[in-house]
Design an enzyme around this catalytic site. Structure first.
Site, PDB file in Angstrom:
ATOM      1  N   GLU A 175      32.338   8.453 -13.680  1.00  0.00           N
ATOM      2  CA  GLU A 175      32.861   8.428 -14.862  1.00  0.00           C
ATOM      3  C   GLU A 175      33.789   9.593 -15.058  1.00  0.00           C
ATOM      4  OE1 GLU A 175      29.837   7.297 -14.506  1.00  0.00           O
ATOM      5  OE2 GLU A 175      30.007   5.291 -15.094  1.00  0.00           O
TER       6      GLU A 175
ATOM      7  N   PHE B  41      33.674  22.274 -13.137  1.00  0.00           N
ATOM      8  CA  PHE B  41      33.780  21.996 -11.753  1.00  0.00           C
ATOM      9  C   PHE B  41      33.856  20.572 -11.138  1.00  0.00           C
ATOM     10  CE2 PHE B  41      29.204  23.757  -9.726  1.00  0.00           C
ATOM     11  CZ  PHE B  41      28.961  22.614 -10.404  1.00  0.00           C
TER      12      PHE B  41
ATOM     13  N   ASP C 288      33.041  24.905  -2.248  1.00  0.00           N
ATOM     14  CA  ASP C 288      31.901  23.875  -1.727  1.00  0.00           C
ATOM     15  C   ASP C 288      31.161  23.622  -2.991  1.00  0.00           C
ATOM     16  OD1 ASP C 288      31.441  27.066  -1.353  1.00  0.00           O
ATOM     17  OD2 ASP C 288      29.655  26.367  -1.640  1.00  0.00           O
TER      18      ASP C 288
ATOM     19  N   ASN D 103      31.936  29.062   1.097  1.00  0.00           N
ATOM     20  CA  ASN D 103      31.179  30.078   1.284  1.00  0.00           C
ATOM     21  C   ASN D 103      29.519  29.976   1.101  1.00  0.00           C
ATOM     22  OD1 ASN D 103      31.370  29.628  -1.274  1.00  0.00           O
ATOM     23  ND2 ASN D 103      31.855  31.983  -2.119  1.00  0.00           N
TER      24      ASN D 103
ATOM     25  N   THR E  24      28.041  28.938  -1.503  1.00  0.00           N
ATOM     26  CA  THR E  24      27.585  29.858  -2.687  1.00  0.00           C
ATOM     27  C   THR E  24      28.623  29.341  -3.813  1.00  0.00           C
ATOM     28  OG1 THR E  24      27.515  31.917  -1.339  1.00  0.00           O
ATOM     29  CG2 THR E  24      27.556  32.275  -3.517  1.00  0.00           C
TER      30      THR E  24
ATOM     31  N   TYR F  47      34.126  36.317  -0.052  1.00  0.00           N
ATOM     32  CA  TYR F  47      34.990  37.354  -1.002  1.00  0.00           C
ATOM     33  C   TYR F  47      34.342  38.714  -0.881  1.00  0.00           C
ATOM     34  CZ  TYR F  47      35.959  33.071  -3.776  1.00  0.00           C
ATOM     35  OH  TYR F  47      36.340  31.749  -4.260  1.00  0.00           O
TER      36      TYR F  47
HETATM   37  N1  TP9 Z   1      28.815  23.298 -14.323  1.00  0.00           N
HETATM   38  C1  TP9 Z   1      30.080  22.929 -14.561  1.00  0.00           C
HETATM   39  C2  TP9 Z   1      30.082  21.328 -14.819  1.00  0.00           C
HETATM   40  N2  TP9 Z   1      31.068  23.629 -14.789  1.00  0.00           N
HETATM   41  C3  TP9 Z   1      31.005  24.716 -14.363  1.00  0.00           C
HETATM   42  N3  TP9 Z   1      32.256  25.591 -14.462  1.00  0.00           N
HETATM   43  C4  TP9 Z   1      29.874  25.494 -14.100  1.00  0.00           C
HETATM   44  C5  TP9 Z   1      28.849  24.387 -14.028  1.00  0.00           C
HETATM   45  C6  TP9 Z   1      29.880  27.009 -13.923  1.00  0.00           C
HETATM   46  N4  TP9 Z   1      30.544  27.375 -12.709  1.00  0.00           N
HETATM   47  S1  TP9 Z   1      32.699  27.978 -11.109  1.00  0.00           S
HETATM   48  C7  TP9 Z   1      31.243  27.576 -10.526  1.00  0.00           C
HETATM   49  C8  TP9 Z   1      30.288  27.230 -11.508  1.00  0.00           C
HETATM   50  C9  TP9 Z   1      28.812  27.003 -11.089  1.00  0.00           C
HETATM   51  C10 TP9 Z   1      30.711  27.751  -8.958  1.00  0.00           C
HETATM   52  C11 TP9 Z   1      31.918  27.607  -8.180  1.00  0.00           C
HETATM   53  O1  TP9 Z   1      31.505  27.610  -6.854  1.00  0.00           O
HETATM   54  P1  TP9 Z   1      32.417  27.147  -5.640  1.00  0.00           P
HETATM   55  O2  TP9 Z   1      31.499  27.028  -4.356  1.00  0.00           O
HETATM   56  O3  TP9 Z   1      32.982  25.683  -6.324  1.00  0.00           O
HETATM   57  O4  TP9 Z   1      33.735  28.230  -5.800  1.00  0.00           O
HETATM   58  P2  TP9 Z   1      33.548  29.670  -5.407  1.00  0.00           P
HETATM   59  O5  TP9 Z   1      34.598  29.818  -4.473  1.00  0.00           O
HETATM   60  O6  TP9 Z   1      33.624  30.357  -6.491  1.00  0.00           O
HETATM   61  O7  TP9 Z   1      32.387  29.957  -4.559  1.00  0.00           O
HETATM   62 MG    MG Z   2      31.864  28.622  -3.026  1.00  0.00          MG
END
Ligand code: TP9
Ligand code: MG
Length: 573
Positions: free
Chosen positions: A57, A438, A463, A490, A492, A561
Site C-alpha cells: 500500500e 526510503f 540497496d 554498498n 549498507t 563512499y
Molecule cells: N525508515 C524509513 C521508512 N525511512 C528512512 N528514511 C529511514 C528509515 C532512515 N534512513 S536513508 C537510510 C535510512 C535507514 C538508509 C539508506 O541506505 P541506502 O542503501 O538506500 O542508501 P546509501 O547510499 O545511503 O547506502
Molecule cells: Mg546503501
C-alpha cells in the site's frame, strides 16, 4: 451533468458513485491492494478510471502522489481496513509532507460492527489518519459519497495541497440505498490549480518587495514547488532573465530553469559543502543582500540557516499560505497570495529597473565540473558522483528537448542527486523532500512513467531503500513500464553510517551493515531484465541499452563512499 451508469441488471451502489465522482474530478488511477471489500467493489464499475494493483500500500500512496503532482489533478490510492490502512499511512504521510493532492481511501468494518481495537482488523482509521491529512471522514450514509468526494477534493487542492481520506464501511460501499442511477450529479468544479490564501493588502506588501528589489545589489530568487503548482514557472523565468537574477531551488523545485541555464544556480542541500569539500553555500548565498523566497515551504527542507551566510540580508516570503514558522523564518516582507499573481505584480512594478549584476559562482561551477568528471577507476566500487554523471549523459542523449525524469530514492546518494541530476522541466527531478521515506523510488518512478508515457524515466536507489520495497519490481514488470533503475549497492544503510561517523568515535559499524543481495537475480526473479556495471564504460553502455529497451531494466552498481573525517562537521541540517 453526468449519471452513474451500470449494466442493465445491477443496481448502482455507493462504490459506483464513488468511482464515478472520482472520475468526474479527473482521477485516472486508483493504486492499491484490495481486501475483503472486494465483495462490494470490483473497480470495473465505471469506465475511464483504472485500478493499478500494487504489492504494498505504501507503493500505492507514493505512486498516486507522483501522478497527482505531475498531472496537477487529484489521484487516488486504496487499502483494505486495519493493516492495509496502516500500510497506506506512510504513503499518506508522504503526500502531506511533500504536498500532493491524493485521495486516500480505505475499507472499514461493517457499519454496525465498528468497534476499534476489538472487531477483527478494525482500527479507528479516521483518528489515525486525521492528523496527517487535510480532511478525514467516514461514510455514514451511502448516498452522501458524492458530497464526501467533493469535500475531499476541495481540501486536497487547497494550499498547502495534501491528502484527504475517506473511510468506507464495506456494507455501505456495497449499498444502493439512496443511490439513484438516473439522478444527475452536479458539475464537479475541480479546481484548475490549487486554492490559496490571499491576504488583504498583499499588493502593498508586494510593492514593498519591489522596493527592496530595486535597491538590492545581489538579489537571489529561491524557488519552491508552490511556484510550479501556481503555474508561475514561465513568469519566474522571464523576471529572472530580465533582471539577471540567479535562481536557486529546493530539492523538488529543480527544473524551474533548465539544467544548463546560466541563471540556474542549482538546488541546495545541507550536505553540499561536505560532498563537494568546498564552501558551496557561502559561494551561493554569501554575497546576496536580498533573498526572495518564491513559493516558500519549510517542508521542502531548504532552511533559512542555509542562506544566512556572509552579507546582511533582507528577505521576502511569498506563499499561498500564512507563515507557519515565524520562530525559524521571520521575513522582512511577507506576501500571502498566489505566487503567479505576485510575480506578475513584481514584474509590472519593476519594468524600468536595470538588470542586476549577478554574483560570481564560477569557482563553485568549476569545482562541480571537476568533481563530476572524476576519471578515477576506484578499485572498491564507483563513486555516486560518477554514477549520476553517467545518468545525466545518457538522459541528455535520449530525452527529447529535456523531457525526461530522474527519480531518487532516499539515502546519501539522494543529496548527490539533488545537487547534480539533470532536470530540464519542472518536476524533472523527483525525490521525497518532506517525508523522505526510503523505498520511495520504485513507486515514484511508476507515477512519473505513467504521467509521462513516451518520456524516459531513470531511477537511482540504494540497496537499503530499494530492498525495503522491492516487491513492486513485479508491478513495474506487469505494467511493462520502461523505467531504468540503477541500484547503487554498498550493502549498507550508508547515510546512517555517515551519522555514526558524526556522532561517535568507533572501530566498527553496528546497525547499518547487510550481508548482501544479488539485485540482478532479484530483478530477473520479478520479470525485469538486469545487468551489473562496475565502471563508467559499463554503466554508460547499460544505461543506453536500458533506455532503448522499451521495458523495465535494472543495473546494479557496486559503490563506496569516502567519508572524510570531519568532512561533514558543518552539516546545515
Ligand atoms: N525508515 C524509513 C521508512 N525511512 C528512512 N528514511 C529511514 C528509515 C532512515 N534512513 S536513508 C537510510 C535510512 C535507514 C538508509 C539508506 O541506505 P541506502 O542503501 O538506500 O542508501 P546509501 O547510499 O545511503 O547506502
Ligand atoms: Mg546503501
Amino acid at each position: 451533468m453526468s449519471r452513474v451508469s451500470t449494466g442493465p441488471s445491477s443496481k448502482p451502489t455507493a462504490a459506483h458513485a464513488l468511482l464515478a465522482r472520482l472520475r468526474d474530478h479527473g482521477v485516472e488511477k486508483v493504486f492499491g491492494v484490495v481486501g475483503r471489500e472486494a465483495a462490494s467493489i470490483l473497480f470495473d464499475e465505471v469506465e475511464g478510471i483504472d485500478f493499478v494493483l500494487t504489492r504494498h500500500e505504501f507503493t500505492a500512496g507514493v505512486a498516486a502522489d507522483v501522478l497527482a503532482r505531475i498531472t496537477g489533478r487529484p489521484q487516488a490510492c486504496w487499502a483494505t481496513l486495519g493493516p492495509g490502512m496502516t500500510n497506506l499511512s506512510t504513503g499518506i504521510a508522504t503526500s502531506v509532507l511533500d504536498r500532493s493532492p491524493v485521495i486516500a481511501l480505505a475499507a472499514q468494518s461493517e457499519s454496525h460492527d465498528i468497534f476499534p481495537n476489538d472487531t477483527h482488523q478494525c482500527l479507528d482509521s479516521v483518528s489515525i489518519i486525521a492528523p496527517m491529512s487535510k480532511y478525514a471522514v467516514e461514510l455514514e450514509r451511502p448516498h452522501e459519497i458524492t458530497d464526501l468526494v467533493d469535500s475531499a477534493v476541495t481540501a486536497a487542492m487547497t494550499e498547502p495541497v495534501g491528502p484527504s481520506f475517506i473511510s468506507l464501511p464495506v456494507d455501505l460501499l456495497g449499498s444502493s440505498e439512496g443511490i439513484d442511477a438516473e439522478a444527475e450529479r452536479p458539475p464537479a468544479r475541480t479546481p484548475g490549480k490549487p486554492i490559496g490564501a490571499v491576504q488583504d493588502g498583499w499588493e502593498q506588501a508586494a510593492d514593498e518587495a519591489a522596493e527592496l528589489l530595486k535597491t538590492a545589489r545581489h538579489p537571489v530568487l529561491v524557488v519552491g514547488a508552490a511556484a510550479i503548482r501556481s503555474g508561475a514557472v514561465p513568469a519566474v523565468r522571464a523576471l529572472a532573465e530580465r533582471l539577471n537574477v540567479p535562481v536557486i531551488t529546493t530539492y523538488i523545485a529543480k527544473g524551474v530553469l533548465p539544467h544548463g541555464h546560466e541563471l540556474n544556480y542549482g538546488a541546495v542541500t545541507g550536505y553540499m559543502d561536505g560532498i563537494l569539500d568546498f564552501p558551496a553555500l557561502e559561494t551561493l548565498f554569501g554575497p546576496a543582500d536580498l533573498i526572495l523566497t518564491v513559493g516558500y515551504d519549510y517542508a521542502e527542507d531548504l532552511r533559512p540557516s542555509m542562506w544566512q551566510k556572509g552579507a546582511q540580508k533582507k528577505t521576502v516570503r511569498v506563499s499561498p499560505t500564512a507563515n507557519p514558522i515565524p520562530r525559524v523564518y521571520r521575513p522582512t516582507v511577507d506576501v500571502v497570495t498566489d505566487v503567479l499573481a505576485f510575480v506578475e505584480h513584481l514584474d509590472a512594478a519593476t519594468v524600468s529597473l536595470e538588470a542586476k549584476e549577478r554574483h560570481d559562482i564560477e569557482p563553485l561551477r568549476a569545482r562541480v565540473a571537476e568533481f563530476l568528471a572524476d576519471p578515477t577507476a576506484y578499485e572498491d566500487g564507483m563513486r555516486v558522483h560518477q554514477v549520476i554523471d553517467s545518468m545525466n549523459t545518457v538522459m541528455e542523449e535520449v530525452a527529447e528537448s529535456g523531457e525526461g525524469t530522474i527519480v531518487s530514492d532516499i539515502g546519501f546518494f539522494r543529496h548527490y542527486g539533488v545537487l547534480f541530476a539533470r532536470a530540464d522541466q519542472p518536476f524533472g527531478f523527483l525525490t521525497s523532500a518532506g517525508c523522505s521515506s526510503f523505498g520511495y523510488g520504485i513507486p515514484a518512478a511508476m507515477g512519473a512513467q505513467l504521467a509521462r508515457p513516451g518520456q524516459p524515466t531513470f531511477l537511482i536507489a540504494g540497496d537499503g531503500g530499494f530492498h525495503s520495497n522491492s516487491a513492486d519490481l513485479e508491478t513495474i514488470a506487469r505494467l511493462n513500464l520502461p523505467i531504468v533503475t540503477v541500484v547503487v549497492n554498498n550493502d549498507t544503510n550508508g547515510l546512517i553510517e555517515l551519522y555514526q561517523n558524526l556522532g561517535h568515535r568507533r572501530s566498527h559499524d553496528p546497525a547499518v551493515k547487510f550481508t548482501g543481495v544479488d539485485f540482478v537475480a532479484l530483478a530477473e526473479a520479478n520479470g525485469v531484465e538486469a545487468t551489473k556495471a562496475a565502471d563508467r564504460q559499463e554503466l554508460l553502455a547499460a544505461l543506453r541499452k536500458g533506455a532503448e529497451l522499451g521495458r523495465p531494466f535494472l543495473i546494479e552498481v557496486p559503490i563506496n563512499y569516502d567519508f572524510q573525517p570531519g568532512g561533514f562537521g558543518a552539516l546545515s541540517i
